[in-house]
Design a protein around this motif. Sequence first.
Motif, PDB file in Angstrom:
ATOM      1  N   LEU A  57       0.471  -1.328   0.111  1.00  0.00           N
ATOM      2  CA  LEU A  57      -0.227  -0.045  -0.112  1.00  0.00           C
ATOM      3  C   LEU A  57       0.989   1.760  -0.307  1.00  0.00           C
ATOM      4  O   LEU A  57       0.197   2.419  -1.022  1.00  0.00           O
ATOM      5  CB  LEU A  57      -0.739  -0.030   1.380  1.00  0.00           C
ATOM      6  CG  LEU A  57      -2.258  -1.399   1.175  1.00  0.00           C
ATOM      7  CD1 LEU A  57      -2.587  -1.354   2.608  1.00  0.00           C
ATOM      8  CD2 LEU A  57      -2.721  -1.640   0.201  1.00  0.00           C
ATOM      9  N   TYR A  58       1.557   1.286   0.843  1.00  0.00           N
ATOM     10  CA  TYR A  58       2.681   2.250   1.143  1.00  0.00           C
ATOM     11  C   TYR A  58       3.557   2.654  -0.944  1.00  0.00           C
ATOM     12  O   TYR A  58       3.277   3.377  -1.019  1.00  0.00           O
ATOM     13  CB  TYR A  58       3.406   2.007   1.888  1.00  0.00           C
ATOM     14  CG  TYR A  58       4.245   1.938   3.121  1.00  0.00           C
ATOM     15  CD1 TYR A  58       2.463   2.751   3.946  1.00  0.00           C
ATOM     16  CD2 TYR A  58       4.353   0.974   3.526  1.00  0.00           C
ATOM     17  CE1 TYR A  58       2.668   3.271   5.351  1.00  0.00           C
ATOM     18  CE2 TYR A  58       3.455   1.316   5.625  1.00  0.00           C
ATOM     19  CZ  TYR A  58       2.914   1.874   6.349  1.00  0.00           C
ATOM     20  OH  TYR A  58       2.903   1.577   6.564  1.00  0.00           O
ATOM     21  N   ARG A  59       3.946   1.739  -1.403  1.00  0.00           N
ATOM     22  CA  ARG A  59       3.763   1.327  -2.629  1.00  0.00           C
ATOM     23  C   ARG A  59       3.471   1.621  -3.609  1.00  0.00           C
ATOM     24  O   ARG A  59       3.604   2.816  -4.719  1.00  0.00           O
ATOM     25  CB  ARG A  59       5.133   0.238  -3.112  1.00  0.00           C
ATOM     26  CG  ARG A  59       6.134   0.398  -2.206  1.00  0.00           C
ATOM     27  CD  ARG A  59       6.520  -1.602  -2.815  1.00  0.00           C
ATOM     28  NE  ARG A  59       7.542  -2.195  -1.531  1.00  0.00           N
ATOM     29  CZ  ARG A  59       8.610  -1.358  -2.047  1.00  0.00           C
ATOM     30  NH1 ARG A  59       9.741  -1.022  -3.082  1.00  0.00           N
ATOM     31  NH2 ARG A  59      10.242  -2.109  -0.814  1.00  0.00           N
ATOM     32  N   GLU A  60       2.125   2.126  -3.635  1.00  0.00           N
ATOM     33  CA  GLU A  60       1.181   2.364  -4.383  1.00  0.00           C
ATOM     34  C   GLU A  60       0.768   3.432  -4.382  1.00  0.00           C
ATOM     35  O   GLU A  60       1.114   4.531  -5.235  1.00  0.00           O
ATOM     36  CB  GLU A  60      -0.290   1.294  -3.915  1.00  0.00           C
ATOM     37  CG  GLU A  60      -1.611   1.908  -4.272  1.00  0.00           C
ATOM     38  CD  GLU A  60      -2.928   1.305  -4.406  1.00  0.00           C
ATOM     39  OE1 GLU A  60      -3.496   2.051  -4.473  1.00  0.00           O
ATOM     40  OE2 GLU A  60      -2.562   0.212  -3.611  1.00  0.00           O
ATOM     41  N   CYS A  61       0.802   4.283  -3.569  1.00  0.00           N
ATOM     42  CA  CYS A  61       0.525   5.738  -3.814  1.00  0.00           C
ATOM     43  C   CYS A  61       1.870   6.620  -3.472  1.00  0.00           C
ATOM     44  O   CYS A  61       1.837   7.912  -3.482  1.00  0.00           O
ATOM     45  CB  CYS A  61      -0.022   6.281  -2.194  1.00  0.00           C
ATOM     46  SG  CYS A  61       0.603   6.347  -0.669  1.00  0.00           S
ATOM     47  N   ALA A  62       3.734   6.073  -3.552  1.00  0.00           N
ATOM     48  CA  ALA A  62       4.730   6.286  -2.658  1.00  0.00           C
ATOM     49  C   ALA A  62       4.692   6.684  -4.635  1.00  0.00           C
ATOM     50  O   ALA A  62       5.063   6.142  -5.325  1.00  0.00           O
ATOM     51  CB  ALA A  62       5.606   5.706  -2.648  1.00  0.00           C
ATOM     52  N   HIS A  63       5.511   7.876  -4.882  1.00  0.00           N
ATOM     53  CA  HIS A  63       6.329   8.950  -5.839  1.00  0.00           C
ATOM     54  C   HIS A  63       7.720   8.008  -5.565  1.00  0.00           C
ATOM     55  O   HIS A  63       8.295   7.705  -6.578  1.00  0.00           O
ATOM     56  CB  HIS A  63       6.387   9.809  -5.807  1.00  0.00           C
ATOM     57  CG  HIS A  63       4.856  10.622  -6.373  1.00  0.00           C
ATOM     58  ND1 HIS A  63       3.965  11.255  -5.596  1.00  0.00           N
ATOM     59  CD2 HIS A  63       4.729  10.810  -7.234  1.00  0.00           C
ATOM     60  CE1 HIS A  63       2.561  11.145  -5.788  1.00  0.00           C
ATOM     61  NE2 HIS A  63       3.144  10.921  -7.062  1.00  0.00           N
ATOM     62  N   PHE A  64       8.379   8.343  -4.430  1.00  0.00           N
ATOM     63  CA  PHE A  64       9.722   7.497  -4.288  1.00  0.00           C
ATOM     64  C   PHE A  64       9.726   6.351  -2.943  1.00  0.00           C
ATOM     65  O   PHE A  64       8.999   7.118  -2.022  1.00  0.00           O
ATOM     66  CB  PHE A  64      10.493   8.788  -3.558  1.00  0.00           C
ATOM     67  CG  PHE A  64      10.870   9.772  -5.230  1.00  0.00           C
ATOM     68  CD1 PHE A  64      11.185   9.213  -6.144  1.00  0.00           C
ATOM     69  CD2 PHE A  64       9.972  10.725  -5.092  1.00  0.00           C
ATOM     70  CE1 PHE A  64      11.140  10.359  -7.490  1.00  0.00           C
ATOM     71  CE2 PHE A  64       9.923  11.528  -5.785  1.00  0.00           C
ATOM     72  CZ  PHE A  64      10.845  11.283  -7.312  1.00  0.00           C
ATOM     73  N   VAL A  65      10.629   5.800  -2.880  1.00  0.00           N
ATOM     74  CA  VAL A  65      10.991   4.644  -1.891  1.00  0.00           C
ATOM     75  C   VAL A  65      12.280   5.055  -1.474  1.00  0.00           C
ATOM     76  O   VAL A  65      13.396   4.517  -2.768  1.00  0.00           O
ATOM     77  CB  VAL A  65      10.153   3.260  -2.198  1.00  0.00           C
ATOM     78  CG1 VAL A  65      11.142   2.492  -0.673  1.00  0.00           C
ATOM     79  CG2 VAL A  65       8.891   2.906  -2.461  1.00  0.00           C
ATOM     80  N   VAL A  66      12.373   5.718   0.015  1.00  0.00           N
ATOM     81  CA  VAL A  66      13.534   6.111   1.077  1.00  0.00           C
ATOM     82  C   VAL A  66      14.005   5.351   1.762  1.00  0.00           C
ATOM     83  O   VAL A  66      13.261   4.612   3.082  1.00  0.00           O
ATOM     84  CB  VAL A  66      13.547   7.351   0.874  1.00  0.00           C
ATOM     85  CG1 VAL A  66      14.884   7.761   1.306  1.00  0.00           C
ATOM     86  CG2 VAL A  66      13.362   7.958  -0.216  1.00  0.00           C
ATOM     87  N   ASP A  67      15.613   4.424   1.528  1.00  0.00           N
ATOM     88  CA  ASP A  67      15.192   3.461   3.241  1.00  0.00           C
ATOM     89  C   ASP A  67      15.848   4.933   3.718  1.00  0.00           C
ATOM     90  O   ASP A  67      16.874   5.214   3.685  1.00  0.00           O
ATOM     91  CB  ASP A  67      16.572   2.613   2.445  1.00  0.00           C
ATOM     92  CG  ASP A  67      16.755   1.597   3.398  1.00  0.00           C
ATOM     93  OD1 ASP A  67      16.360   1.360   4.674  1.00  0.00           O
ATOM     94  OD2 ASP A  67      17.997   0.793   3.160  1.00  0.00           O
TER      95      ASP A  67
END
Length: 183
Positions: free
Chosen positions: A139-149
């Motif tokens: 769900l986070y990935r679905e709405c995210a424009h960027f993923v940051v560790d």
Amino acid sequence: MHIVLVGLPGSGKSTVARSLARRLQLASADSDQVIEQRLACSIRSYFDAHGEAAFRDVEEVVIDELTSNPSRLVLATGGGAVLRPANRRRLHERGTVIYLRASPEQLARRLRHDTKRPLLQVADPLKRLRDLYAERDPLYRECAHFVVDAHGTTLSMLVSRILMQLDMAPPAPPPPPVAPPQG
């Protein structure tokens, strides 16, 4: 457009939002703090008295209001804000969403003494974090424009990485034209 931070409890959303807002000279908001002010009690107390569904109803209203604000801001959301499709849609459409990703193991170490987060007040917080990650990561990935560790770096370096991502982001598309009034 707003800058919105999403991620599991303890991933650093509130701290990063304040620091990022200072660097960008923008206002910051934390949806959980706004909710607690509105309810005049802690989220944990509200959860205990009314349940998660009632809390999510309030959260949805607050996220709608915050993301409708015409002034650009950096918004830290609660870890479960993405559970409702309406929230995911609003966050994605009204902001640039950054998913602060951290593993359940990293978060369990960080949150081992936490007593505020109602979903983690269980016998096995690591198992609970693993379950939350399995449920929410898509769900986070679905709405995210960027993923940051979000693990293994200083706050300053994390904010700098986010700023680099934002600088590389393509400009937002113009809004669709408004149809002329029928008449």
